[in-house]
Design an enzyme around this catalytic site. Structure first.
Site, PDB file in Angstrom:
ATOM      1  N   CYS A  73      -7.844  38.000 -27.665  1.00 43.29           N
ATOM      2  CA  CYS A  73      -7.602  37.410 -26.347  1.00 43.29           C
ATOM      3  C   CYS A  73      -8.766  37.698 -25.401  1.00 43.29           C
ATOM      4  CB  CYS A  73      -6.311  37.947 -25.752  1.00 43.29           C
ATOM      5  SG  CYS A  73      -4.933  37.939 -26.908  1.00 43.29           S
TER       6      CYS A  73
ATOM      7  N   ASP B  18      -4.596  29.010 -27.244  1.00 42.42           N
ATOM      8  CA  ASP B  18      -4.721  29.208 -25.797  1.00 42.42           C
ATOM      9  C   ASP B  18      -6.091  28.749 -25.301  1.00 42.42           C
ATOM     10  OD1 ASP B  18      -2.215  30.185 -25.775  1.00 42.42           O
ATOM     11  OD2 ASP B  18      -2.782  32.289 -25.673  1.00 42.42           O
TER      12      ASP B  18
ATOM     13  N   CYS C 148      -2.125  34.004 -22.890  1.00 41.40           N
ATOM     14  CA  CYS C 148      -1.157  35.093 -22.854  1.00 41.40           C
ATOM     15  C   CYS C 148      -1.540  36.122 -21.784  1.00 41.40           C
ATOM     16  CB  CYS C 148      -1.118  35.766 -24.212  1.00 41.40           C
ATOM     17  SG  CYS C 148      -2.623  36.694 -24.543  1.00 41.40           S
TER      18      CYS C 148
ATOM     19  N   CYS D 273      -4.499  31.136 -31.516  1.00 39.12           N
ATOM     20  CA  CYS D 273      -3.234  30.949 -30.800  1.00 39.12           C
ATOM     21  C   CYS D 273      -3.179  29.620 -30.058  1.00 39.12           C
ATOM     22  CB  CYS D 273      -3.031  32.087 -29.797  1.00 39.12           C
ATOM     23  SG  CYS D 273      -4.367  32.156 -28.601  1.00 39.12           S
TER      24      CYS D 273
HETATM   25 FE1  FES Z   1      -3.745  33.550 -27.157  1.00 33.45          FE
HETATM   26 FE2  FES Z   1      -3.812  36.005 -26.286  1.00 33.45          FE
HETATM   27  S1  FES Z   1      -2.433  35.178 -27.708  1.00 33.45           S
HETATM   28  S2  FES Z   1      -5.188  34.423 -25.862  1.00 33.45           S
END
Ligand code: FES
Length: 140
Positions: A103, A36, A59, A34
């Site tokens: 995540c 992140d 997220c 993602c």
């Molecule tokens: Fe990226 Fe949860 S969608 S850490």
């Protein structure tokens, strides 16, 4: 319901959010899926994690996982923190939806990266295999 009450609580009121000016170690990992990012700061004294803070561009599930993970390692020896798995964090959260499990891996990875940083900075020897996943995540 998609998210457990524990997840919602840690998402709405995350514990240990922030930065640390005098951190003894910092670990950062990114999630290849993602994009992140998670950063963990540790204050370490005599192998005990005296304080921990986290920052994330992630997220809600990443926030809840990190909040729970930091609570689980605070006051604990480094060896305990090294053994913390995303599975244990997910269980403590009363579960995450299947597509959100990755995540929770972010929190586990950032803690491992921070401990590796501490070992590196202090010239402490370690088995490189312990941090395979951390290097792996950096490689992506
Ligand atoms: Fe990226 Fe949860 S969608 S850490």
């Amino acid at each position: 319901m998609l998210y457990s009450e524990v997840v919602m609580d840690h998402f709405m009121n995350p514990r240990n959010v922030g930065t640390m000016d005098d951190a003894d170690a910092v670990g950062e990992v990114g999630n290849a899926k993602c994009g992140d990012i998670m950063r963990i700061y540790l204050k370490i004294n005599n192998d005990i994690i005296e304080d921990v803070k986290f920052e994330t561009f992630g997220c809600g599930s990443a926030i809840a996982s990190s909040s729970m993970a930091t609570e689980m390692i605070k006051g604990k020896p480094l060896s305990d923190a090294l053994n913390l798995t995303n599975k244990a964090v997910t269980e403590a959260l009363d579960g995450l939806p299947a597509h959100k499990i990755h995540c929770s891996v972010l929190a586990e990875g950032a803690i491992k990266a921070a401990i590796k940083d501490y070992y590196d900075k202090n010239g402490i020897e370690y088995d490189k295999n312990m941090f395979k996943e951390v290097d792996h995540e950096h490689a992506h």
